[in-house]
Scaffold this motif. Structure first.
Motif, PDB file in Angstrom:
ATOM      1  N   UNK A   1       0.842  -1.198   0.000  1.00 19.10           N
ATOM      2  CA  UNK A   1       0.000   0.000   0.000  1.00 19.10           C
ATOM      3  C   UNK A   1       0.874   1.244   0.000  1.00 19.10           C
ATOM      4  N   UNK A   2       0.350   2.249  -0.632  1.00 17.91           N
ATOM      5  CA  UNK A   2       1.064   3.523  -0.669  1.00 17.91           C
ATOM      6  C   UNK A   2       0.060   4.648  -0.456  1.00 17.91           C
ATOM      7  N   UNK A   3       0.572   5.784  -0.068  1.00 12.99           N
ATOM      8  CA  UNK A   3      -0.285   6.945   0.141  1.00 12.99           C
ATOM      9  C   UNK A   3      -0.277   7.798  -1.122  1.00 12.99           C
ATOM     10  N   UNK A   4      -1.478   8.100  -1.612  1.00  6.33           N
ATOM     11  CA  UNK A   4      -1.603   8.982  -2.773  1.00  6.33           C
ATOM     12  C   UNK A   4      -2.393  10.211  -2.354  1.00  6.33           C
ATOM     13  N   UNK A   5      -1.993  11.339  -2.894  1.00  2.56           N
ATOM     14  CA  UNK A   5      -2.620  12.601  -2.514  1.00  2.56           C
ATOM     15  C   UNK A   5      -3.462  13.137  -3.672  1.00  2.56           C
ATOM     16  N   UNK A   6      -4.660  13.626  -3.328  1.00  3.04           N
ATOM     17  CA  UNK A   6      -5.566  14.206  -4.316  1.00  3.04           C
ATOM     18  C   UNK A   6      -5.996  15.583  -3.841  1.00  3.04           C
ATOM     19  N   UNK A   7      -6.370  16.417  -4.808  1.00  7.66           N
ATOM     20  CA  UNK A   7      -6.772  17.780  -4.498  1.00  7.66           C
ATOM     21  C   UNK A   7      -8.198  18.004  -4.986  1.00  7.66           C
ATOM     22  N   UNK A   8      -9.122  18.122  -4.034  1.00  9.69           N
ATOM     23  CA  UNK A   8     -10.519  18.381  -4.374  1.00  9.69           C
ATOM     24  C   UNK A   8     -10.706  19.888  -4.552  1.00  9.69           C
ATOM     25  N   UNK A   9     -11.379  20.318  -5.626  1.00 14.83           N
ATOM     26  CA  UNK A   9     -11.574  21.760  -5.836  1.00 14.83           C
ATOM     27  C   UNK A   9     -12.419  22.410  -4.741  1.00 14.83           C
ATOM     28  N   UNK A  10     -13.235  21.635  -4.045  1.00 19.17           N
ATOM     29  CA  UNK A  10     -14.076  22.205  -2.988  1.00 19.17           C
ATOM     30  C   UNK A  10     -13.470  22.026  -1.603  1.00 19.17           C
ATOM     31  N   UNK A  11     -12.943  20.820  -1.317  1.00 25.06           N
ATOM     32  CA  UNK A  11     -12.546  20.474   0.057  1.00 25.06           C
ATOM     33  C   UNK A  11     -11.036  20.553   0.294  1.00 25.06           C
ATOM     34  N   UNK A  12     -10.271  20.637  -0.759  1.00 26.92           N
ATOM     35  CA  UNK A  12      -8.827  20.680  -0.562  1.00 26.92           C
ATOM     36  C   UNK A  12      -8.202  19.301  -0.682  1.00 26.92           C
ATOM     37  N   UNK A  13      -7.012  19.188  -0.140  1.00 22.03           N
ATOM     38  CA  UNK A  13      -6.246  17.949  -0.324  1.00 22.03           C
ATOM     39  C   UNK A  13      -6.651  16.853   0.652  1.00 22.03           C
ATOM     40  N   UNK A  14      -6.581  15.608   0.163  1.00 22.72           N
ATOM     41  CA  UNK A  14      -6.799  14.456   1.033  1.00 22.72           C
ATOM     42  C   UNK A  14      -5.921  13.321   0.527  1.00 22.72           C
ATOM     43  N   UNK A  15      -5.710  12.346   1.391  1.00 29.29           N
ATOM     44  CA  UNK A  15      -4.846  11.227   1.036  1.00 29.29           C
ATOM     45  C   UNK A  15      -5.648   9.928   0.996  1.00 29.29           C
ATOM     46  N   UNK A  16      -5.234   9.007   0.124  1.00 27.16           N
ATOM     47  CA  UNK A  16      -5.847   7.692   0.078  1.00 27.16           C
ATOM     48  C   UNK A  16      -4.739   6.642   0.137  1.00 27.16           C
ATOM     49  N   UNK A  17      -5.092   5.481   0.643  1.00 24.57           N
ATOM     50  CA  UNK A  17      -4.157   4.356   0.675  1.00 24.57           C
ATOM     51  C   UNK A  17      -4.579   3.368  -0.400  1.00 24.57           C
ATOM     52  N   UNK A  18      -3.679   3.131  -1.344  1.00 23.31           N
ATOM     53  CA  UNK A  18      -3.988   2.206  -2.429  1.00 23.31           C
ATOM     54  C   UNK A  18      -2.745   1.387  -2.721  1.00 23.31           C
ATOM     55  N   UNK A  19      -2.953   0.263  -3.385  1.00 26.71           N
ATOM     56  CA  UNK A  19      -1.815  -0.564  -3.765  1.00 26.71           C
ATOM     57  C   UNK A  19      -0.922   0.222  -4.710  1.00 26.71           C
TER      58      UNK A  19
END
Ligand SMILES: [Zn+2]
Length: 77
Positions: free
Chosen positions: A1-19
């Motif tokens: 698993x690795x941490x990936x970062x995404x940027x939502x135009x409304x809520x800002x940045x968040x991280x997800x754990x995915x293979x």
């Protein structure tokens, strides 16, 4: 698993754990479910000295976009 970062135009940045290697370019935001764009960053480098961080970023950038020298540097005497 690795941490990936995404940027939502409304809520800002968040991280997800995915293979590793499975992260898509966009991901549904956990807050508003809209499409968030993936952000490429070097997490946890804030504790790394700035010069080292800059050197690491330059090294990573050179993999796809190497700096090319077009002429011999002037001699210093
Ligand atoms: Zn959102």
């Amino acid at each position: 698993m690795a941490i990936y970062e995404y940027d939502c135009p409304r809520c800002g940045r968040f991280e997800t754990h995915q293979a590793i290697g499975t992260a898509a370019d966009s991901h549904a935001c956990p807050g508003c479910r809209c499409s968030a764009r993936r952000v490429f960053s070097a997490p946890h480098l804030t504790t790394v000295p700035q010069q080292l961080s800059a050197a690491l970023a330059r090294e990573e950038r050179s993999r796809s976009d190497p700096e090319v020298v077009t002429e011999v540097p002037p001699s210093r005497r």
